[in-house]
Write an enzyme that holds these catalytic residues in place. Structure first.
Site, PDB file in Angstrom:
ATOM      1  CG  MET A 192       2.132   4.196  -6.434  1.00  0.00           C
ATOM      2  SD  MET A 192       2.527   2.448  -6.141  1.00  0.00           S
ATOM      3  CE  MET A 192       1.859   1.670  -7.592  1.00  0.00           C
ATOM      4  CG  ASP A 193       1.967   4.388   0.249  1.00  0.00           C
ATOM      5  OD1 ASP A 193       0.905   4.989  -0.012  1.00  0.00           O
ATOM      6  OD2 ASP A 193       2.100   3.640   1.237  1.00  0.00           O
ATOM      7  N   GLY A 217      -2.178   2.745   1.052  1.00  0.00           N
ATOM      8  CA  GLY A 217      -3.595   3.028   1.302  1.00  0.00           C
ATOM      9  C   GLY A 217      -4.019   2.200   2.504  1.00  0.00           C
ATOM     10  CD  GLU A 256      -6.172   6.734   3.750  1.00  0.00           C
ATOM     11  OE1 GLU A 256      -5.196   7.411   4.120  1.00  0.00           O
ATOM     12  OE2 GLU A 256      -6.048   5.656   3.119  1.00  0.00           O
ATOM     13  CG  ASP A 311       8.773   3.132   6.441  1.00  0.00           C
ATOM     14  OD1 ASP A 311       8.059   3.953   7.037  1.00  0.00           O
ATOM     15  OD2 ASP A 311       8.662   2.887   5.225  1.00  0.00           O
ATOM     16  CG  ASP A 320      -2.581   0.716   7.658  1.00  0.00           C
ATOM     17  OD1 ASP A 320      -3.532   1.200   8.309  1.00  0.00           O
ATOM     18  OD2 ASP A 320      -1.930   1.361   6.826  1.00  0.00           O
TER      19      ASP A 320
HETATM   20  O1  RIB Z   1      -1.345   4.004   7.030  1.00  0.00           O
HETATM   21  C1  RIB Z   1      -0.375   4.213   6.039  1.00  0.00           C
HETATM   22  C2  RIB Z   1      -1.037   4.588   4.743  1.00  0.00           C
HETATM   23  O2  RIB Z   1      -1.656   5.839   4.874  1.00  0.00           O
HETATM   24  C3  RIB Z   1      -0.109   4.718   3.573  1.00  0.00           C
HETATM   25  O3  RIB Z   1       0.095   3.504   2.907  1.00  0.00           O
HETATM   26  C4  RIB Z   1      -0.753   5.813   2.734  1.00  0.00           C
HETATM   27  O4  RIB Z   1      -1.173   5.398   1.476  1.00  0.00           O
HETATM   28  C5  RIB Z   1      -1.893   6.358   3.582  1.00  0.00           C
HETATM   29  O5  RIB Z   1      -3.115   5.872   3.178  1.00  0.00           O
END
Ligand code: RIB
Length: 285
Positions: free
Chosen positions: A14-15, A41, A140, A230, A236
């Site tokens: 969760m950001d 994530g 991660e 942003d 990603d």
């Molecule tokens: O690449 C961006 C992501 O990095 C974010 O959404 C954050 O959760 C981290 O994993």
């Protein structure tokens, strides 16, 4: 057109994003201008980006048994990602504390939470990886799990894409099984000569587009001119789109992904900002 089968083994967070006019100095208190919570994530962002770009995507990872976990699972399924292999474990979901400044740059602190529990791959996970066109991984979740997933993909002729972020030393048994490495400029410098070992090296250059180095050739794709708000998750969006297009039309995968990454910077948030296939196509014309 049959959809490329993509399996992502990776993180889901969760950001918790605060917008600020500028980054604070150590010890300084600053007034923010906005706050938002949204799915993130790197693994989940890339899975959602690939699904929006036209992939048939399965996500393997873990959320906690908290409210964030419920929301994160829904976000994946609403984006069309198969979340049947997503575990729910006791404890907190992963979170990322993100700060975005007025130039759209970000700083991110991740607390892994449930992501740390992804230490085993089940028979169903292994089966999904073996049947996929592409396995997509980041760093991660525990490294040993990434290595196991990548080795299994390699043994079953599934193409492996690794986005080694957050960057760390890549063990031999990992780099040897990677087909495509996707890095940004900083990651490329930090990893050094090991990046020469993969068959296909993609380097993202922010607003400068992206480069692809194969064994004998190099290619470049410009990024369309956009007004960023942003940059979180832009890499990603690039990676998820690239994975899909690498299966469908390899010759234009770099351009397709560069457009996806640029468009993602025009919307706030990480997962939500990745563009749909039709929107990418429109900008390619
Ligand atoms: O690449 C961006 C992501 O990095 C974010 O959404 C954050 O959760 C981290 O994993």
């Amino acid at each position: 057109m049959s959809k490329p089968r993509i399996v992502v083994v990776g993180s889901i967070n969760m950001d918790l994003t605060t917008s600020v006019p500028r980054f604070p100095e150590p010890g300084e208190t600053l007034l923010g201008t906005a706050f938002a919570t949204a799915a993130g994530g790197k693994g989940s962002n890339q899975a959602i980006a690939a699904a929006k770009a036209g992939g048939d995507v399965t996500f393997i990872g873990a959320v906690g048994d908290d409210g964030f976990g419920t929301q994160l699972r829904s976000t994946l399924t609403e984006a069309g990602v198969d979340a049947s292999l997503l575990r729910s474990v006791n404890g907190a979901s992963g979170i990322a504390a993100i700060t975005v400044d007025s130039a759209a740059e970000n700083s991110i602190i991740v607390v892994a939470g449930a992501n740390e529990s992804v230490t085993e791959l089940t028979e169903d996970d292994l089966d999904a990886i073996a049947r996929a066109d592409i396995l997509l991984c980041q760093l991660e979740i525990p490294l040993a799990t990434v290595v196991a997933a990548v080795r299994h993909a390699r043994d079953n002729a599934t193409t492996v894409i690794l986005n080694p972020s957050p960057v760390q030393d890549l063990p031999e048994n990992l780099i040897n099984a990677v087909d495509i490495l996707i890095v940004n400029r900083t990651e490329s410098e930090q990893l050094g000569p090991v990046t020469d070992r993969v068959a296909h090296l993609v380097t993202t250059l922010g607003s400068g587009g992206a480069d692809l180095r194969d064994h004998e050739t190099t290619a470049h794709a410009d990024s369309p001119t956009v007004t960023p708000v942003d940059t979180t998750g832009a890499g990603d969006a690039f990676t998820g789109a690239f994975a899909v297009e690498w299966v469908l039309d390899r010759r234009r995968a770099l351009h397709f992904a560069a457009v996806a990454g640029a468009l993602a910077t025009t919307v706030h948030g990480a997962a939500a900002s990745s563009p749909t296939r039709s929107s990418i196509e429109r900008h390619l014309q």
